[in-house]
Write an enzyme that holds these catalytic residues in place. Structure first.
Site, PDB file in Angstrom:
ATOM      1  N   GLU A 287       0.978  -1.106   0.080  1.00 41.55           N
ATOM      2  CA  GLU A 287      -0.035  -0.071   0.004  1.00 41.55           C
ATOM      3  C   GLU A 287       0.900   1.106  -0.097  1.00 41.55           C
ATOM      4  O   GLU A 287       0.785   2.131   1.013  1.00 41.55           O
ATOM      5  CB  GLU A 287      -0.995   0.216   1.370  1.00 41.55           C
ATOM      6  CG  GLU A 287      -1.674  -1.015   1.368  1.00 41.55           C
ATOM      7  CD  GLU A 287      -2.583  -1.326   2.789  1.00 41.55           C
ATOM      8  OE1 GLU A 287      -1.960  -0.395   3.670  1.00 41.55           O
ATOM      9  OE2 GLU A 287      -3.472  -1.818   3.046  1.00 41.55           O
ATOM     10  N   CYS A 355      -2.044  33.604   9.669  1.00 42.52           N
ATOM     11  CA  CYS A 355      -1.731  34.461  10.910  1.00 42.52           C
ATOM     12  C   CYS A 355      -1.469  33.427  11.797  1.00 42.52           C
ATOM     13  O   CYS A 355      -2.362  33.227  12.956  1.00 42.52           O
ATOM     14  CB  CYS A 355      -2.939  35.405  11.042  1.00 42.52           C
ATOM     15  SG  CYS A 355      -3.118  36.695   9.925  1.00 42.52           S
TER      16      CYS A 355
HETATM   17  C1  LIG Z   1      -1.139   6.014   5.249  1.00 42.56           C
HETATM   18  C2  LIG Z   1      -1.456   4.678   4.897  1.00 42.56           C
HETATM   19  C3  LIG Z   1      -0.540   4.044   3.835  1.00 42.56           C
HETATM   20  C4  LIG Z   1       0.504   4.902   2.957  1.00 42.56           C
HETATM   21  O1  LIG Z   1       1.429   5.359   3.724  1.00 42.56           O
HETATM   22  P1  LIG Z   1       2.810   5.828   3.016  1.00 42.56           P
HETATM   23  O2  LIG Z   1       3.639   6.293   3.871  1.00 42.56           O
HETATM   24  O3  LIG Z   1       2.176   7.236   2.213  1.00 42.56           O
HETATM   25  O4  LIG Z   1       3.286   4.960   1.921  1.00 42.56           O
HETATM   26  C5  LIG Z   1      -0.755   2.843   3.620  1.00 42.56           C
HETATM   27  N1  LIG Z   1      -1.423   1.968   4.524  1.00 42.56           N
HETATM   28  C6  LIG Z   1      -2.293   2.535   5.369  1.00 42.56           C
HETATM   29  C7  LIG Z   1      -3.309   1.614   6.093  1.00 42.56           C
HETATM   30  C8  LIG Z   1      -2.040   4.041   5.845  1.00 42.56           C
HETATM   31  O5  LIG Z   1      -2.762   4.486   6.770  1.00 42.56           O
END
Ligand SMILES: *Cc1c(COP(=O)(O)O)cnc(C)c1O
Length: 433
Positions: A287, A355
């Site tokens: 992911e 601000c």
């Molecule tokens: C934020 C997140 C990601 C991606 O994180 P990166 O640091 O942008 O690669 C992947 N999986 C989950 C569950 C997340 O919360």
């Protein structure tokens, strides 16, 4: 665009104009500023393509799917680009589900993560037939089961495990997989929850998931996380889980922000992924968010004023924490440079018009000499930039521009004054209690 693309700022180079000014791919940033004004986010579409290709080729031969983390940059054109490349998505809200569907993803392309899903979000995700839910608590598992029963649908779930590894991230706000963090099911509770998932009607346990943190440039937390997940897998299988098919390793793959920054060793990550797939017998989900988009983008801003105060040289720009929150929120470093630097220049603080004293983009940097009216590029703004922008100080959110070779397109228009007030009324319609 060659090798250098992989190390960061290469889609933004000097020379396309023949005058040494900064360009995105083949389009001078000054041309874009003239056309759309400032501040503006500018993204290189070919950088996205190359990053995706780099990741895919590193993972070639490993059974896996890349589910891009929408929260890093949820622009529809960015999502559509990644869809065309073959990515799926990882979402954390019904709003992101809506965006993903609008960008042409189908439910089966979508993994639904997040620690606080509502019943409504679960229902919408079931209707869309998402690939699976990453479940973060026993309460959520029960709610998914209840909604699935009410809807007469089957919910595929993976359990998001808190692997309870100590992770060094840039800022503790980006650490997610340590003991006591709010994310994931506590490690020791996973086998019992897996057993519960297996016995619940309308629920099918299809995987295990982790996401240990963000902006990880060392392999160690991934390695420790994978070991912990593989140990757990044995115990979950012992609980009798016949349909396990997926091991989700989360995102967090780090990228360079400053020159000389460490970068995650992608080959080593791929070797770890290969071994995780082989030892688990499961297909992987990865992911990445930041990895794909961070260095695809700049925030393009114009100098409003120069000022000297208390021994500090300030460059006051028309962008600040409302456009790019990371410096003030996480003390994050973003490289800043003049688009067409003049001779001279010393150390400056680059600050916005908001601000708040916390409204800054960079402290104590050499960015090249600039005068009011000059353009400045804030690098690595493709991830957690526009998505974290706000209307604070009633500022209109900026446009997003995509560059492809020698052409560019506005893919999000700048907000108007009417946009700022369109949800509000000066005449409340009172209701009696
Ligand atoms: C934020 C997140 C990601 C991606 O994180 P990166 O640091 O942008 O690669 C992947 N999986 C989950 C569950 C997340 O919360």
């Amino acid at each position: 665009m060659g090798e250098s693309v992989l190390t960061g700022a290469a889609p933004f180079a000097r020379g396309a104009n023949g005058d040494g000014a900064l360009a995105c791919e083949g389009v001078p940033l000054a041309r874009i500023a003239d056309a759309v004004g400032t501040p503006a986010f500018v993204y290189s579409v070919n950088f996205l393509r190359e990053r995706f290709a780099t990741l895919s080729s590193a993972l070639a031969g490993i059974p896996h799917r890349v589910h891009y983390s929408v929260k890093a940059n949820d622009n529809l054109a960015v999502l559509a680009t990644l869809r065309e490349l073959g990515a799926g998505v990882d979402i954390v809200s019904a709003g992101e589900l809506h965006r993903a569907l609008r960008a042409g993803f189908t439910g089966r392309d979508i993994v639904f993560s997040g620690v606080g899903k509502t019943a409504e979000e679960i229902r919408l995700a079931l209707e869309a037939d998402v690939h699976f839910f990453n479940v973060e608590s026993d309460g959520e598992l029960e709610l998914i089961a209840a909604v699935a029963s009410a809807e007469g649908r089957e919910a595929r779930v993976a359990l998001r495990v808190n692997p309870e590894v100590d992770v060094e991230t840039l800022h503790h706000y980006t650490r997610t997989g340590s003991r006591g963090d709010k994310f994931g099911v506590p490690y020791d509770e996973v086998p019992a929850l897996a057993a519960r998932a297996v016995e619940l009607p309308r629920v099918r346990l299809v995987g295990l998931d982790m996401h240990v943190g963000s902006q990880l440039t060392s392999l160690a937390p991934f390695e420790r996380g994978v070991e912990r997940m593989l140990d757990l897998l044995e115990r979950v299988r012992a609980a009798g889980a016949p349909d396990l098919g997926w091991l989700d390793l989360g995102g967090g793959l780090g990228v360079p922000y400053a020159p000389g920054d460490a970068e995650l060793d992608l080959e080593a990550f791929a070797a770890l992924a290969r071994s995780a797939a082989e030892r688990s017998g499961l297909d992987l989900v990865i992911e990445p968010g930041r990895f794909l988009v961070a260095n695809a983008g700049v925030l393009l801003t114009r100098v409003l004023y120069r000022k000297r105060s208390g021994g500090t040289d300030f460059v006051i720009t028309d962008a600040g924490m409302t456009e790019l929150m990371r410096p003030s929120h996480y003390q994050a470093y973003h490289r800043v440079e003049a688009v067409a630097p003049r001779d001279g220049g010393g150390r400056v603080d680059v600050v916005g018009p908001v601000c708040e004293s916390g409204d800054f983009l960079a402290h104590g940097r050499e960015i090249g000499e600039v005068e009011p009216g000059d353009l400045v590029a804030v690098h690595s703004a493709g991830a957690y930039g526009y998505v974290m922008s706000s209307n604070y100080n009633a500022r209109r959110r900026p446009p997003e521009v995509l560059v492809d070779g020698e052409r560019f397109a506005v893919v999000t228009r700048r907000e108007t004054f009417d946009d700022l007030t369109r949800l509000e009324t000066t005449e409340p319609r009172w209701e009696d209690r």
